[in-house]
Write an enzyme that holds these catalytic residues in place. Sequence first.
Site, mmCIF file in Angstrom:
data_model
loop_
_atom_site.group_PDB
_atom_site.id
_atom_site.type_symbol
_atom_site.label_atom_id
_atom_site.label_comp_id
_atom_site.label_asym_id
_atom_site.label_seq_id
_atom_site.Cartn_x
_atom_site.Cartn_y
_atom_site.Cartn_z
ATOM 1 N N ASP A 1 0.807 -1.223 0.000
ATOM 2 C CA ASP A 1 0.000 0.000 0.000
ATOM 3 C C ASP A 1 0.839 1.273 0.000
ATOM 4 O O ASP A 1 1.983 1.303 0.444
ATOM 5 C CB ASP A 1 -0.975 0.010 1.180
ATOM 6 C CG ASP A 1 -0.295 -0.221 2.523
ATOM 7 O OD1 ASP A 1 0.728 -0.925 2.567
ATOM 8 O OD2 ASP A 1 -0.791 0.295 3.539
ATOM 9 N N GLU B 1 -0.566 -2.120 5.291
ATOM 10 C CA GLU B 1 0.401 -2.027 6.386
ATOM 11 C C GLU B 1 0.348 -0.665 7.039
ATOM 12 O O GLU B 1 0.512 -0.542 8.254
ATOM 13 C CB GLU B 1 1.818 -2.307 5.868
ATOM 14 C CG GLU B 1 2.883 -2.404 6.963
ATOM 15 C CD GLU B 1 3.380 -1.064 7.484
ATOM 16 O OE1 GLU B 1 3.766 -0.993 8.669
ATOM 17 O OE2 GLU B 1 3.397 -0.079 6.707
ATOM 18 N N GLU B 2 0.118 0.369 6.238
ATOM 19 C CA GLU B 2 0.171 1.734 6.753
ATOM 20 C C GLU B 2 -0.917 2.029 7.787
ATOM 21 O O GLU B 2 -0.794 2.975 8.559
ATOM 22 C CB GLU B 2 0.079 2.745 5.604
ATOM 23 C CG GLU B 2 1.255 2.722 4.646
ATOM 24 C CD GLU B 2 2.562 3.205 5.278
ATOM 25 O OE1 GLU B 2 2.538 3.641 6.449
ATOM 26 O OE2 GLU B 2 3.601 3.143 4.597
ATOM 27 N N HIS C 1 7.832 8.772 4.199
ATOM 28 C CA HIS C 1 6.579 9.533 4.307
ATOM 29 C C HIS C 1 6.740 10.985 3.866
ATOM 30 O O HIS C 1 5.793 11.774 3.995
ATOM 31 C CB HIS C 1 5.991 9.479 5.733
ATOM 32 C CG HIS C 1 5.550 8.115 6.152
ATOM 33 N ND1 HIS C 1 4.545 7.896 7.082
ATOM 34 C CD2 HIS C 1 5.955 6.882 5.771
ATOM 35 C CE1 HIS C 1 4.373 6.592 7.247
ATOM 36 N NE2 HIS C 1 5.236 5.962 6.454
#
Length: 391
Positions: A80, A139-140, A363
């Site tokens: 993701d 996962e995020e 990020h």
Amino acid sequence: MINKAIKSYITEHEEELIATRRKLHSEPELSWEEENTTAFICEQLEELGIPYRRTEPTGVIAEIKGGKPGKTVALRGDMDALSVQEINQDLAYKSKFDGKMHACGHDAHTSMLLFAAKALHQVKDDIPGSVRLLFQPAEEVAEGAKTIIKQGAMDGVDNVFGIHIWSQTPTQKIVCNPGPAFAAADIFKVEFKGRGGHGAIPQDTIDAAVVASSFVMNVQTVVSRTVDPLDTAVLTIGKMEVGTRFNVIAENAVIEGTVRTFDKETRNHVEKELEHYANTVASLYGATAKVTYSRGTNAVINEEISTHLVQQVASEAFGEDVIYDQKPTMGGEDFSFFLDEAPGSFALVGCGNPEKDTEWAHHHGRFNIDEDALITGAELYAQYAWSYLNK
């Protein structure tokens, strides 16, 4: 221990590996929206003839069954992307979608695992046992691992291995130490309720802004004065909402933050003390407090035997100087839930290169990777599975 056919295959297909990563990078999909990524992986597995099944709502579990009996090792790669606007203007393969970006390297993880699968498939007749391939969604948001585990991802698995590309580590260096690697990541919310009123008549109010401010300014003593200095804990306030108007004394305040720890005792202690502190501060001013503490990922604790195998495999595949010593990160990773099911380890593969401007933090809108790291990660996946099953 190192399989030369695996090394040759991945080296010979480096350009295809890079192209696959760039395709995925340009087409990011957020957590639980990885429909096209899932379909792409399925198409690739079908071409190879590797049996697979889709997990719901997204994700893929596949299995390479070796020609000899043996154990089962699982390899995990997440898929993701993030709600981040990419600002890498000069990339031919930058995100096609505003507000969506592979800003954490999951495009690399998916690509590396896919090519590890292709390499292992070439030598499947010589594999004693099976290799489970876990293409994990979400996962995020720390939900994907638990979801696919419930759908059988770890059934019958004897060992599990994962990789995270890492921009703070030099390209192609590998970090994998026994013990803590990533921290447990929890979320908390504190809701203070006072008594609102006119800003000119404070004596008739209980100011939630004052209560919340006192909490924010002093809550760090939960860590600095109640946690053993030799233990590790981080408490961060990330958000505070209070008040409605310049001349109105606030009745409500909401504070949100995160707690990061490595061991269960410290985690339990901070949760307990945080609630105690919030209630104590509230009572001091005549207000009330409601604390909601949500446990996110567990700590990623690398099992010693598996970790030493990673180091041995990496040294034999790439040379002894590839091993890089780096402190654990307080970041969170839902790979921890796989380690709750079977022993294993989680490695960092460096992709930071100042000459290629790939040292930006994960990020960040300018995050990118040195693509020289891709063949390192792909081979590490495959050689670890081969070595574990042959040891």
